[in-house]
Design an enzyme around this catalytic site. Structure first.
Site, PDB file in Angstrom:
ATOM      1  N   LYS A 149       0.835  -1.204   0.000  1.00  0.00           N
ATOM      2  CA  LYS A 149       0.000   0.000   0.000  1.00  0.00           C
ATOM      3  C   LYS A 149       0.870   1.253   0.000  1.00  0.00           C
ATOM      4  CE  LYS A 149      -3.742  -2.578   1.996  1.00  0.00           C
ATOM      5  NZ  LYS A 149      -4.485  -3.079   3.127  1.00  0.00           N
ATOM      6  N   GLN A 193      -5.495  -1.835   9.208  1.00  0.00           N
ATOM      7  CA  GLN A 193      -5.253  -3.137   8.598  1.00  0.00           C
ATOM      8  C   GLN A 193      -5.923  -4.241   9.426  1.00  0.00           C
ATOM      9  OE1 GLN A 193      -3.724  -3.565   5.670  1.00  0.00           O
ATOM     10  NE2 GLN A 193      -3.867  -5.794   5.719  1.00  0.00           N
ATOM     11  N   ASP A 216     -11.661   2.430   3.100  1.00  0.00           N
ATOM     12  CA  ASP A 216     -11.922   0.991   3.025  1.00  0.00           C
ATOM     13  C   ASP A 216     -13.403   0.713   2.770  1.00  0.00           C
ATOM     14  OD1 ASP A 216      -9.926  -0.931   3.132  1.00  0.00           O
ATOM     15  OD2 ASP A 216      -9.608  -0.695   5.284  1.00  0.00           O
TER      16      ASP A 216
END
Ligand SMILES: Nc1nc(=O)c2c([nH]1)NC[C@@H]1CN(c3ccc(C(=O)N[C@@H](CCC(=O)O)C(=O)O)cc3)C=[N+]21
Length: 395
Positions: A149, A193, A216
């Protein structure tokens, strides 16, 4: 309770007791869940199948990945099997192998376009988008995904910030870290995460992320707006967008097709199934309690697997000519590789490639496009923050 209702309730109870505690995918579940819990069987209500509907575009502005906004208008009376679709790829020689869908090159194209838009933003407002990643603990796979990322951000000129917290820290420490990023105007996207360490309340931590920075797309309001076809979410989860992008770029028709999604997680399965419905596919969702996953999958034009189980989907699970999207990224011990493990998908590639008309590999399929979509969501968020967005979603 009336007599008939009571009888129905008893019948239902009896039926429930007769059901096996869990289906063949039960090994996906924690031991406690396997032992007793199970859900009501989903009614197989494939309402749309075999019926025609009038196609009328109401609004041309809805973005491509959210699907065309077409009303459900039923012909009356419904005609059974009005549009028998030939098996996809009929007439193709199946001894030939499938088209391999190249996620790496799709991701590269997307990053190229994002980099250009980031440059334009810098010229216009003097700022670039910013992504903050919160990594808790030291799982090797999570560490690599976070590395990808950050590398992706560097490639397109997005600023990245990383908060690395020890696995034994308190939930409050994680929430504080998220709160600081919420208040930082140079941060437009925040990603915690997953999975978090077991002792942490994932919902509490994820709901600390402000809606405007939820790149997200896991915030309940974003999930809800994705589920309601008349609305537009601010952000759609990256892996779901990646699956749709790969299908659309490969020219695969979705309307009226039977798609089976394996897995119902908030990261992949659930949002992908919602997005597919917005594209007018008939969606079956398979999970650990499904009793006949192989049978359902074998009837599908498209199979999207996000179960997190290596080699779950065998050749016998696939109809000839099916399209296979493998979202699984399962770390397999491999002392010969750089990090001591390598990634393998949910699909037995060697078997599937002989049957499928198109298939995504692992690595090099959905993964790189997922990262590209995260960068795209971060760019979209920054555009909204700086008043550069052309189309504003509903809140
Ligand atoms: N909050 C949160 N958001 C996520 O989006 C999220 C998450 N948590 N937790 C874990 C999963 C998994 N995930 C991947 C993304 C890219 C690759 C990827 O780029 N894979 C390369 C790997 C190449 C290799 O290592 O060999 C490939 O498939 O080619 C893999 C996995 C995002 N997830």
């Amino acid at each position: 309770m009336g007599g008939a209702a009571a009888a129905a309730a008893v019948a239902l109870l009896a039926a429930t007791r007769r059901r096996p505690a869990a289906g063949p995918l039960a090994f996906l579940l924690p031991r406690a869940a396997r032992a007793g819990l199970h859900e009501a069987a989903a009614p197989a209500a494939e309402e749309e199948k075999g019926r025609t509907r009038r196609r009328r575009r109401r609004r041309s502005s809805s973005s491509r990945l959210l699907g065309p906004d077409i009303p459900d208008t039923w012909d009356s009376p419904p005609r059974a099997a009005a549009r028998p679709s030939p098996p996809s790829g009929a007439g193709v020689d199946y001894d030939s192998t499938a088209t391999i869908i190249d996620g790496k090159s799709v991701a590269e194209d997307i990053r190229f376009q994002i980099a250009e838009e980031v440059r334009q933003m810098k010229n216009a407002v003097g700022h670039v988008p910013g992504l903050a990643v919160v990594l808790v603990g030291d799982r090797r796979d999570s560490e690599s995904y976070v590395r990808y990322k950050i590398k992706g951000c560097e490639e397109v000129g997005i600023k990245s910030l990383l908060a690395e917290l020890p696995g034994n820290c308190t939930e409050d420490v994680v929430v504080d870290s998220v709160s600081r990023f919420n208040e930082d105007p140079s941060v437009h996207g925040i990603l915690v995460q997953l999975p978090l360490p077991q002792h942490m309340d994932e919902e509490r931590i994820l709901s600390a992320i402000s809606l405007e920075k939820d790149v997200d797309g896991f915030h309940p309001l974003n999930v809800g707006n994705l589920a309601l076809r008349s609305r537009k979410p601010l952000f759609v989860p990256c892996a779901a967008k990646a699956c749709l992008e790969l299908l659309l770029q490969s020219g695969i028709e979705l309307m009226g097709k039977h798609v089976t999604v394996i897995g119902r997680s908030k990261v992949v399965g659930l949002p992908t199934s919602l997005l597919l419905q917005r594209h007018h596919a008939t969606v079956s969702i398979i999970h650990a309690f499904t009793t006949n996953p192989e049978e359902i999958t074998r009837q599908s034009d498209i199979v999207i697997s996000a179960a997190g189980v290596a080699n779950l989907v065998r050749g016998s699970w696939l109809k000839k000519g099916a399209v296979v999207i493998d979202v699984g990224t399962n770390p397999i011990e491999d002392p010969t590789s750089d990090y001591g493990y390598r990634l393998t998908g949910d699909v037995c590639f060697e078997e599937a490639v002989k049957l499928a008309s198109a298939i995504t590999p692992v690595p090099g399929g959905v993964g790189p496009v997922t990262i590209a979509m995260l960068l795209a969501n971060t760019l979209d968020s920054a555009k909204l923050a700086y008043g550069l967005a052309t189309e504003s979603p509903e809140l």
